[in-house]
Design a protein around this motif. Sequence first.
Motif, PDB file in Angstrom:
ATOM      1  N   LEU A   1       0.864  -1.256   0.036  1.00  0.00           N
ATOM      2  CA  LEU A   1      -0.144   0.108   0.081  1.00  0.00           C
ATOM      3  C   LEU A   1       0.831   1.497  -0.118  1.00  0.00           C
ATOM      4  O   LEU A   1       0.410   2.156  -0.675  1.00  0.00           O
ATOM      5  CB  LEU A   1      -0.867   0.178   1.220  1.00  0.00           C
ATOM      6  CG  LEU A   1      -2.217   0.846   1.112  1.00  0.00           C
ATOM      7  CD1 LEU A   1      -3.001   0.408   0.126  1.00  0.00           C
ATOM      8  CD2 LEU A   1      -2.852   0.736   2.475  1.00  0.00           C
TER       9      LEU A   1
ATOM     10  N   LEU B   1       2.244   1.834  -3.369  1.00  0.00           N
ATOM     11  CA  LEU B   1       1.268   2.397  -4.248  1.00  0.00           C
ATOM     12  C   LEU B   1       1.249   3.896  -4.107  1.00  0.00           C
ATOM     13  O   LEU B   1       1.041   4.524  -5.050  1.00  0.00           O
ATOM     14  CB  LEU B   1       0.128   1.469  -3.950  1.00  0.00           C
ATOM     15  CG  LEU B   1      -1.317   2.094  -4.825  1.00  0.00           C
ATOM     16  CD1 LEU B   1      -1.040   2.162  -6.333  1.00  0.00           C
ATOM     17  CD2 LEU B   1      -2.653   1.534  -4.191  1.00  0.00           C
TER      18      LEU B   1
ATOM     19  N   SER C   1       3.945   5.617  -5.537  1.00  0.00           N
ATOM     20  CA  SER C   1       4.281   5.609  -7.033  1.00  0.00           C
ATOM     21  C   SER C   1       3.290   6.649  -7.619  1.00  0.00           C
ATOM     22  O   SER C   1       3.319   7.233  -8.683  1.00  0.00           O
ATOM     23  CB  SER C   1       3.721   4.172  -7.404  1.00  0.00           C
ATOM     24  OG  SER C   1       2.283   3.921  -7.214  1.00  0.00           O
TER      25      SER C   1
END
Length: 286
Positions: A114, A117, A120
């Motif tokens: 998570l 993510l 990113s």
Amino acid sequence: MIAPMVDWSDVFSFEDYGALVALLSNSIIAGAILGLVGGLIGVFVMQRDLAFAVHGISELSFAGAAAALLFGGSVVVGSIGGALVAAILIGLLGSKARDRNSIVGVLMPFGLGLGILFLSLYDGRSANRFSLLTGQIVSVSNPDLGWLIGICVVVLLGLLLMWNPLRFDSLDPVAASARGIPTRGISLLFMVLLGLIVAVAVHIIGALLVMALLVTPAAAAMRVAAGPLVVPLLAALFGFVSAVGGILLALAGTLPVSPYITTISFLIYVVCWVVQHQRGRVRRTA
């Protein structure tokens, strides 16, 4: 003659060192307090076999901090939120060691995935993303320092108020339960305190290496001491030396703060291991 790939001047430079120390005094103060409190709580982490849980909490703390970074919130608040979620889940669902390890094993990849993510999706400075994993000595502003000191004071007061029953429950939970000590409540409260201090440590040393301040100093102290007062004091001293020494070295270097802190912490552990080993040889010889 082949020239070395890395010159020492690329790693350490003490030019304007005094000005840097004054400029980053917030980080030094935060590291000192974190080292002291982290060393104290680390003793109970070792006694309760929660070293693996520390890493699991740090991963969700990293995810919370990354989410705050993405959505423009406070990184400190985000890391605290993620750490508390993980700590409460482990405290409620992991009453037995086997269950606790399973839950931590599930939370760790989820939190790390998570967090990656969120990072990113974040299009800001890459240094901000990197600091969540490896620490950042220049990120402790005055408001952040207030948060850090407040959290460490809460954790320290919580430990002092529940010190004796927590120690009893950590060493012999069956006997503690038989004596009427609310072991489940103490365990949950301790996990909350642990979550708070992990969130602070993530902000200073990074999510990947948080155990260097919450596990290694206590493990080193337990190698060379055994008293109920000496071990916590020694662990706090080791944590203080690791944190402050690492930050002071990082001010003169070009590397993130975490390699310095972890190296000092590891060297302290190695020295304590050697001392314990030598003591054992002397006893066997005698």
